[in-house]
Scaffold this motif. Structure first.
Motif, mmCIF file in Angstrom:
data_model
loop_
_atom_site.group_PDB
_atom_site.id
_atom_site.type_symbol
_atom_site.label_atom_id
_atom_site.label_comp_id
_atom_site.label_asym_id
_atom_site.label_seq_id
_atom_site.Cartn_x
_atom_site.Cartn_y
_atom_site.Cartn_z
ATOM 1 N N VAL A 102 69.560 35.912 18.225
ATOM 2 C CA VAL A 102 69.978 37.002 19.109
ATOM 3 C C VAL A 102 71.256 36.624 19.845
ATOM 4 N N ALA A 103 71.348 35.379 20.318
ATOM 5 C CA ALA A 103 72.563 34.940 21.015
ATOM 6 C C ALA A 103 73.784 35.063 20.108
ATOM 7 N N LEU A 104 73.637 34.679 18.839
ATOM 8 C CA LEU A 104 74.749 34.811 17.893
ATOM 9 C C LEU A 104 75.100 36.281 17.666
ATOM 10 N N GLY A 105 74.066 37.122 17.538
ATOM 11 C CA GLY A 105 74.317 38.549 17.350
ATOM 12 C C GLY A 105 75.029 39.165 18.536
ATOM 13 N N LEU A 106 74.614 38.785 19.746
ATOM 14 C CA LEU A 106 75.274 39.306 20.946
ATOM 15 C C LEU A 106 76.711 38.819 21.040
ATOM 16 N N HIS A 107 76.957 37.605 20.576
ATOM 17 C CA HIS A 107 78.336 37.095 20.560
ATOM 18 C C HIS A 107 79.217 37.986 19.691
ATOM 19 N N ALA A 108 78.687 38.427 18.546
ATOM 20 C CA ALA A 108 79.446 39.314 17.653
ATOM 21 C C ALA A 108 79.607 40.704 18.252
ATOM 22 N N LEU A 109 78.726 41.077 19.176
ATOM 23 C CA LEU A 109 78.786 42.397 19.825
ATOM 24 C C LEU A 109 79.449 42.334 21.193
ATOM 25 N N GLN A 110 80.084 41.211 21.520
ATOM 26 C CA GLN A 110 80.652 41.024 22.850
ATOM 27 C C GLN A 110 81.676 42.093 23.201
ATOM 28 N N HIS A 111 82.366 42.636 22.184
ATOM 29 C CA HIS A 111 83.367 43.679 22.445
ATOM 30 C C HIS A 111 82.745 44.933 23.052
ATOM 31 N N VAL A 165 74.094 43.203 25.587
ATOM 32 C CA VAL A 165 75.340 42.932 26.317
ATOM 33 C C VAL A 165 75.757 44.226 26.978
ATOM 34 N N ARG A 166 76.331 44.094 28.171
ATOM 35 C CA ARG A 166 76.460 45.242 29.056
ATOM 36 C C ARG A 166 77.878 45.412 29.576
ATOM 37 N N TYR A 167 78.303 46.665 29.609
ATOM 38 C CA TYR A 167 79.379 47.084 30.491
ATOM 39 C C TYR A 167 78.845 48.283 31.235
#
Length: 488
Positions: free
Chosen positions: A34-43, A91-93
């Protein structure tokens, strides 16, 4: 939708990405995936992130942190507290919640303990009737822990009389209006749901004997997962530890209205949306833009990085050479040092610099993805002129953004959108450029694969930010006095 302040004074004048969700079941140390997936979704969100995992030995565990995934969820000491073969993350904005006062309690995933066990949910989108739901729930005794619209889902689930969590989630989401792509988990199940319009993306992937749910396909790539298919609009998937998948359609079927701005800006260019490469769609936007709005010039330059594919397409169609006239400082993040007033006034120059030797004396076409307030466009124009450009022409890879989004995108109030009160010619004069042209809505639709353009009687996408035609009435905002576009 509430306007949130930029996370630092050097943020681009852009519409802010909504959020990203990711979940894995059936793998060892699922939280690491999940951490790796969120890293890819950081944008999709740089403000904060969170992960929840479940292990039969110690139950549910969660970690929520402000800042980048790389700065938090790569630490072994933290990840060791998130064991188990089932995990979800977010991941949030901020697009809804406390105005300018984000607290750690607003960071997802949210967790609830029910009579049949616990459940955690992560939500991408925006609930347009959240205020009325929240008022109703509080009057009936619910105690909210956050300012997020997403918490309404947990409380609605708690009040359902259904006997299992997936059924309670169906009950809850039937009360919700707006946009939602939800990834959720129980002790034994991973759940994914999209709203009936399918406004926000959600995809299904396979990794070994396990399964993955993600906002975008690029996050499948980083963990070596195989893309299986998109979760359909209005579909709920319930996946068990043993690999079984059940598909439900708990909502009344309607015509999908996927967010077209995902193609323009939000999604990563290496993702696939609706069977189409995001990069190829953006390149084709540039082709359509060049066909619709040609201009004599010497160079086509992207405004990094989101304008790059469209600039390439514009160059290919027009025959005008493509050039990197503006260079991005790759090490200028959103967590820059607290600036002095002198540094603050440098603004966009800390992120972008003009390639003076290339620009001097040239007629330059700048290709950008959008114009929102116009403040950054004016600064970039001035930088190009200061470098000695003979002419500056803006070509914009989306129609004028004249209406706010209420479906999970942080948009300024309508009066702050340049296109809400200025014509194209007026915006050109305001920005002080030699010409300014936007792609037409039909041209954008053609670039996205709709050969006949936009169907005015039944639009194929949600394009409310351009057209003012909201597929779901923003009931909370209307109650506060927002005036929707009058029917023609």
């Amino acid at each position: 939708m509430r306007e949130m302040p930029p996370s630092n004074p050097f943020d681009d004048d852009k519409l802010k990405e909504e959020c990203g969700v990711f979940g894995v079941i059936g793998v060892t140390d699922a939280a690491n995936f999940v951490a790796l997936g969120l890293h890819a979704l950081q944008h999709r969100g740089q403000e904060a992130g969170g992960i929840v995992s479940y292990s039969p030995d110690i139950g549910f565990n969660s970690a929520r942190r402000f800042g980048y995934v790389r700065d938090n969820f790569t630490k072994a000491s933290l990840m060791e507290t998130l064991p188990g073969s089932l995990s979800i993350g977010h991941v949030r904005y901020s697009t809804a919640g406390s105005k300018g006062q984000t607290q750690i309690r607003d960071v997802q995933p949210f967790f609830g303990e029910f009579s049949m066990g616990g459940a955690a949910i992560a939500h991408n989108g925006n609930i347009t009737n959240a205020d009325s739901l929240r008022k109703e729930l509080i009057e009936r005794g619910s105690i909210f822990q956050s300012s997020s619209d997403s918490e309404c889902i947990i409380h609605l689930m708690a009040r359902s009389l259904q006997q299992n969590i997936p059924e309670r989630m169906k009950d809850a989401l039937r009360r919700v209006e707006g946009a939602f792509s939800v990834v959720a988990m129980t002790r034994t199940k991973l759940i994914g749901v999209r709203d009936p319009l399918g406004v926000r993306p959600l995809v299904l992937g396979r990794i070994g004997d396990g399964w993955v749910l993600s906002s975008e396909t690029c996050a499948l790539d980083i963990i070596g997962a195989e893309f299986v298919r998109e979760v359909e609009p209005g579909e709920m998937l319930v996946i068990t530890e043993k690999g079984g998948i059940e598909s439900f359609h708990p909502f009344e079927r309607t015509r999908p209205r996927f967010c077209i701005f995902e193609h323009v800006y939000f999604s990563r260019p290496d993702s696939i949306l609706g069977g189409r490469s995001v990069y190829e769609t953006r390149r084709q936007i540039g082709v359509e833009l060049a066909k619709e709005n040609p201009v004599d010039a010497d160079l086509v330059c992207p405004v990094p990085d989101s304008g790059t594919p469209a600039a390439i397409g514009f160059s290919q169609e027009s025959g005008i050479p493509y050039a990197m006239g503006i260079i991005r400082n790759q090490y200028m993040g959103r967590t820059f040092i607290e600036p002095t007033e002198q540094i603050r006034n440098m603004g966009v120059r800390l992120k972008l610099n003009v390639n003076r030797a290339l620009i001097k004396g040239k007629r330059v076409i700048l290709v950008d993805d959008s114009v929102v307030r116009g403040t950054t466009s004016m600064k970039i124009k001035q930088m190009i002129l200061d470098a000695g450009a003979a002419e500056v022409h803006f070509r914009i890879a989306s129609p004028p953004t004249a209406w706010p989004c209420f479906y999970g995108v942080d948009t300024p109030e309508r009066e702050k959108l340049l296109a809400s009160h200025m014509s194209e010619d007026e915006m050109c004069a305001h920005l002080g450029v030699d010409s300014l042209k936007f792609i037409s809505l039909d041209g954008l639709y053609r670039a996205a694969g709709e050969a006949e353009g936009r169907n005015p009687d039944a639009p194929q996408y949600c394009d409310a930010c351009f057209s003012g035609e909201y597929p779901v009435a923003p009931s909370d905002m209307i109650a506060k006095g927002f005036e929707v576009k009058a029917a023609e």
